[in-house]
Design a protein around this motif. Structure first.
Motif, PDB file in Angstrom:
ATOM      1  N   THR A 273     -28.893 -29.156 -37.558  1.00  0.00           N
ATOM      2  CA  THR A 273     -28.716 -29.289 -36.117  1.00  0.00           C
ATOM      3  C   THR A 273     -29.009 -27.952 -35.462  1.00  0.00           C
ATOM      4  O   THR A 273     -28.504 -26.922 -35.876  1.00  0.00           O
ATOM      5  N   GLY A 274     -29.813 -27.988 -34.468  1.00  0.00           N
ATOM      6  CA  GLY A 274     -30.083 -26.752 -33.741  1.00  0.00           C
ATOM      7  C   GLY A 274     -31.248 -25.949 -34.296  1.00  0.00           C
ATOM      8  O   GLY A 274     -31.715 -25.019 -33.651  1.00  0.00           O
ATOM      9  N   THR A 275     -31.704 -26.268 -35.497  1.00  0.00           N
ATOM     10  CA  THR A 275     -32.920 -25.608 -35.979  1.00  0.00           C
ATOM     11  C   THR A 275     -34.072 -26.564 -35.743  1.00  0.00           C
ATOM     12  O   THR A 275     -33.893 -27.789 -35.744  1.00  0.00           O
TER      13      THR A 275
ATOM     14  N   PHE B  55     -32.150 -39.692 -41.116  1.00  0.00           N
ATOM     15  CA  PHE B  55     -31.400 -38.603 -40.489  1.00  0.00           C
ATOM     16  C   PHE B  55     -32.254 -37.353 -40.284  1.00  0.00           C
ATOM     17  O   PHE B  55     -31.957 -36.553 -39.412  1.00  0.00           O
ATOM     18  N   VAL B  56     -33.257 -37.162 -41.121  1.00  0.00           N
ATOM     19  CA  VAL B  56     -34.089 -35.967 -40.999  1.00  0.00           C
ATOM     20  C   VAL B  56     -35.563 -36.361 -41.107  1.00  0.00           C
ATOM     21  O   VAL B  56     -35.902 -37.427 -41.642  1.00  0.00           O
ATOM     22  N   THR B  57     -36.417 -35.511 -40.559  1.00  0.00           N
ATOM     23  CA  THR B  57     -37.859 -35.732 -40.710  1.00  0.00           C
ATOM     24  C   THR B  57     -38.476 -34.451 -41.259  1.00  0.00           C
ATOM     25  O   THR B  57     -37.970 -33.352 -41.047  1.00  0.00           O
TER      26      THR B  57
ATOM     27  N   THR C 296     -33.301 -35.753 -36.991  1.00  0.00           N
ATOM     28  CA  THR C 296     -33.744 -36.718 -35.988  1.00  0.00           C
ATOM     29  C   THR C 296     -32.675 -36.766 -34.894  1.00  0.00           C
ATOM     30  O   THR C 296     -31.537 -36.344 -35.091  1.00  0.00           O
ATOM     31  N   GLU C 297     -33.060 -37.270 -33.755  1.00  0.00           N
ATOM     32  CA  GLU C 297     -32.090 -37.321 -32.635  1.00  0.00           C
ATOM     33  C   GLU C 297     -30.981 -38.285 -32.962  1.00  0.00           C
ATOM     34  O   GLU C 297     -31.170 -39.328 -33.520  1.00  0.00           O
TER      35      GLU C 297
ATOM     36  N   PRO D 263     -23.340 -19.259 -36.682  1.00  0.00           N
ATOM     37  CA  PRO D 263     -23.217 -20.281 -35.631  1.00  0.00           C
ATOM     38  C   PRO D 263     -22.159 -21.324 -36.005  1.00  0.00           C
ATOM     39  O   PRO D 263     -21.869 -21.515 -37.180  1.00  0.00           O
ATOM     40  N   PRO D 264     -21.559 -21.966 -35.021  1.00  0.00           N
ATOM     41  CA  PRO D 264     -20.606 -23.034 -35.352  1.00  0.00           C
ATOM     42  C   PRO D 264     -21.346 -24.242 -35.908  1.00  0.00           C
ATOM     43  O   PRO D 264     -22.504 -24.470 -35.580  1.00  0.00           O
ATOM     44  N   ARG D 265     -20.673 -24.984 -36.772  1.00  0.00           N
ATOM     45  CA  ARG D 265     -21.198 -26.240 -37.314  1.00  0.00           C
ATOM     46  C   ARG D 265     -20.033 -27.228 -37.315  1.00  0.00           C
ATOM     47  O   ARG D 265     -18.871 -26.804 -37.443  1.00  0.00           O
ATOM     48  N   LYS D 266     -20.369 -28.499 -37.248  1.00  0.00           N
ATOM     49  CA  LYS D 266     -19.300 -29.509 -37.197  1.00  0.00           C
ATOM     50  C   LYS D 266     -18.263 -29.301 -38.302  1.00  0.00           C
ATOM     51  O   LYS D 266     -17.067 -29.277 -38.062  1.00  0.00           O
ATOM     52  N   HIS D 267     -18.736 -29.174 -39.539  1.00  0.00           N
ATOM     53  CA  HIS D 267     -17.757 -29.099 -40.633  1.00  0.00           C
ATOM     54  C   HIS D 267     -16.946 -27.806 -40.566  1.00  0.00           C
ATOM     55  O   HIS D 267     -15.844 -27.734 -41.071  1.00  0.00           O
ATOM     56  N   ARG D 268     -17.520 -26.779 -39.925  1.00  0.00           N
ATOM     57  CA  ARG D 268     -16.778 -25.511 -39.834  1.00  0.00           C
ATOM     58  C   ARG D 268     -15.531 -25.654 -38.950  1.00  0.00           C
ATOM     59  O   ARG D 268     -14.548 -24.936 -39.150  1.00  0.00           O
ATOM     60  N   PHE D 269     -15.585 -26.557 -37.978  1.00  0.00           N
ATOM     61  CA  PHE D 269     -14.396 -26.766 -37.147  1.00  0.00           C
ATOM     62  C   PHE D 269     -13.249 -27.324 -37.992  1.00  0.00           C
ATOM     63  O   PHE D 269     -12.116 -26.884 -37.890  1.00  0.00           O
ATOM     64  N   LEU D 270     -13.591 -28.259 -38.855  1.00  0.00           N
ATOM     65  CA  LEU D 270     -12.560 -28.842 -39.724  1.00  0.00           C
ATOM     66  C   LEU D 270     -12.020 -27.793 -40.689  1.00  0.00           C
ATOM     67  O   LEU D 270     -10.828 -27.712 -40.950  1.00  0.00           O
TER      68      LEU D 270
END
Lengths: 385, 385
Positions: A340-342, A373-375, A384-385, B225-232
């Protein structure tokens, strides 16, 4: 006791007159009198009282009114007002509903007593209405929030086939009755005054609508004005007819807390609806939950769960909002996070970012691609979005 | 382990560099690595990893980043950003705070691990801030109600001498930090990214104020950078530093629920603030109370009670509104009730109305008169205003 259905009209009339007299001759609850009536039977009890042969505790309860009450007159007045007297011998009596109260004996309910008879105004059959009933009670000075919730609970309980029992007061009581009425359901109002007294004054119309679709009930003869202590005394009937008592809003000191205490002492579930901690109207509800007296409920389904014959509350199911990545293995989700974000990342970069071993990243990427999930592009991998 | 205070500067530097490397070389939580470091000591652990002599489970955790991390570089970058690395050997380490996490062993907390080191930005001393700390967490998309309550709790906890621990997110977290700051108290923000990363973007200023008065803390090196799993993963630090966790608003699925689960598994009290049942923001809080995971709390005093060394919650005291007639015997109150609404009544009438024996009425009336509740006139008895 002779069965009602095989009783002659004259015997019925005598019985009704006797109970009308007994219900009026002492201020409820009259534990000594109730016990005396249960022991001797109503007609014999009347005779003994009138011949001043009642035991001293009973005599004390009836002394003030003994010469001022006529069961026959009370019955005649009720008849002309379209009000009937329902007595324990009558099939309309809600059998078993008040059993827990016949205990000056109970240490949890000192001074309590079952009602000796009930004045009933309305088209519904009290025994049927009481069969599956939930009490919904709360503050008179309720908030808009509280009235909204009470109306919702009333509506949903009625829809689920439950009678909504309450006290016809302003605020929560009225909203609960109205909710049940709007659902075309049954509702019972127990009053702290005669069933012909419009109290509170602004609820005269509501009481007529309740009588049209349910019943308005009281221990007190027609014309009896409400008194402070009568509200507390009346509350025990609400608590004992309800198979559970839901308190929607209650301030620190409230009649609803009194009803809840009685329900609790009767071993009936007490359920409290939370609200903002900034609202004084919810202080009582929160206190009941904190003390363990009440179970917190947020919707009708949870009330029904508390009534389930299993007795136990099923595990709380919180409806979860699902995310697309929910089904993924934690490692795959971590990898997906790293994407995400890259825009375009190599497997190597993804391994460093996620901290996953390169071999695992290389194995997971094609799986995530297959799952959409990815391309993969020339520059590398993207989510992917 | 050599005591920090008697350790030479060079030894300290080596230790810091080793822990900086170890904290970055695996994505937290890294239970195998954490166990390995605890067993071998940080410097030996680094050597074994770099010589590829670590056991396979550790090797898997560090494989992706082994050749890409330099502890020295991380330290140098932090120094120039005014950020320090706090390590377990340092007196600033919050001793004992993370003990419950050093359990890949614990069945309640699978995959958990204590942090290997913490990057700290701010003026407060982490160990002192963590001494008496309460976590206040909740929804990002909080309501105005939720933010108000979080700010109140933050303010009052800080005033009571407690550090407010949270995650610096929008909504409840931010409000709790702000409440503590406004009280001039200590507050700790645990981030899911580097302590130099302004996340969320709109909280850059808040994070600077927190650092000015408290500390901003993270397991992740600067720039992460923050990542979803990092919040958990970060949530476990909040749950374990807080001696209790207060959840102010939480939807059905929320990070706050995750923090609460961890606190619960650690044996720390979980406290949930109720709200309107019509608000999706309180669904999670109500669910926790219903399931028994959380105790309902409505004010800071109740949080402090949950932290009391006695462990038990004292009885709930609901502040009652007193009425003038509260002290009266029930019979006297009943008589007083009967007087309300009548202008002039005889003892006889009052006996009939109240149902009390005439003798008792005659005995009670002068007492009520003496106490100022009733007055006697030529026409009879009346209640005073």
């Amino acid at each position: 006791m002779t069965r009602w259905t095989v009783m002659g009209e004259k015997a019925k009339r005598e019985l009704l007159a006797a109970r009308a007299f007994l219900a009026a001759v002492a201020e409820p609850p009259a534990p000594a009198l109730a016990g005396f009536v249960a022991e001797r039977g109503p007609c014999r009890a009347v005779g003994l009282i009138q011949r001043e042969k009642a035991p001293p505790d009973v005599a004390a309860e009836v002394e003030a009114r003994r010469w001022h009450v006529s069961g026959e007159q009370l019955l005649a007045a009720a008849e002309s007002a379209g009000v009937r007297l329902v007595v324990p011998e009558d099939p309309e009596w809600p059998r078993g509903a008040f059993d827990g109260l016949s205990g000056a004996r109970s240490i949890d309910l000192p001074g309590m007593a079952e009602p000796i008879a009930l004045w009933v105004r309305g088209k519904a059959v009290l025994s049927e209405a009481a069969e599956q009933a939930v009490a919904v009670v709360g503050a008179r000075a309720a908030s808009g929030y509280g009235e909204h919730v009470a109306a919702e609970f009333g509506h949903e309980l009625a829809t689920a086939g439950f009678t909504v029992v309450s006290g016809a007061a302003y605020g929560i009581d009225g909203a609960a009755h109205r909710g049940a009425l709007a659902a075309g359901g049954l509702t019972v109002a127990f009053l702290a005054c005669g069933v012909d007294v419009d109290y509170p004054a602004g609820h005269g119309r509501l009481l007529r609508v309740i009588a049209d679709q349910g019943v308005v009930v009281s221990e007190y003869p027609l014309g009896t004005p409400p008194r402070k202590h009568r509200f507390l005394v009346r509350n025990r009937l609400i608590a004992s007819v309800g198979q559970a008592t839901v308190v929607v809003e209650a301030s620190a000191r409230s009649g609803a807390a009194n009803t809840a205490n009685t329900a609790d002492a009767l071993g009936r579930p007490v359920l409290a609806v939370p609200g903002p901690v900034t609202s004084k109207n919810s202080v009582g509800c929160h206190g009941m939950v904190r003390s363990g007296q009440a179970v917190l409920v947020t919707r009708t389904q949870e009330v029904l769960e508390a009534l389930s014959p299993l007795g136990a509350l099923p595990a709380v199911e919180i409806p979860a909002q699902h995310r697309r990545t929910d089904g993924l293995h934690p490692d795959a989700r971590r990898l997906h996070d790293a994407l995400t974000g890259t825009d375009c990342a190599s497997a190597d970069e993804l391994a460093r970012d996620s901290g996953l071993p390169l071999g695992k990243v290389r194995a997971l990427l094609p799986e995530l691609e297959l799952a959409g999930f990815v391309t993969r592009s020339e520059g590398g991998w993207s989510a992917t979005e």
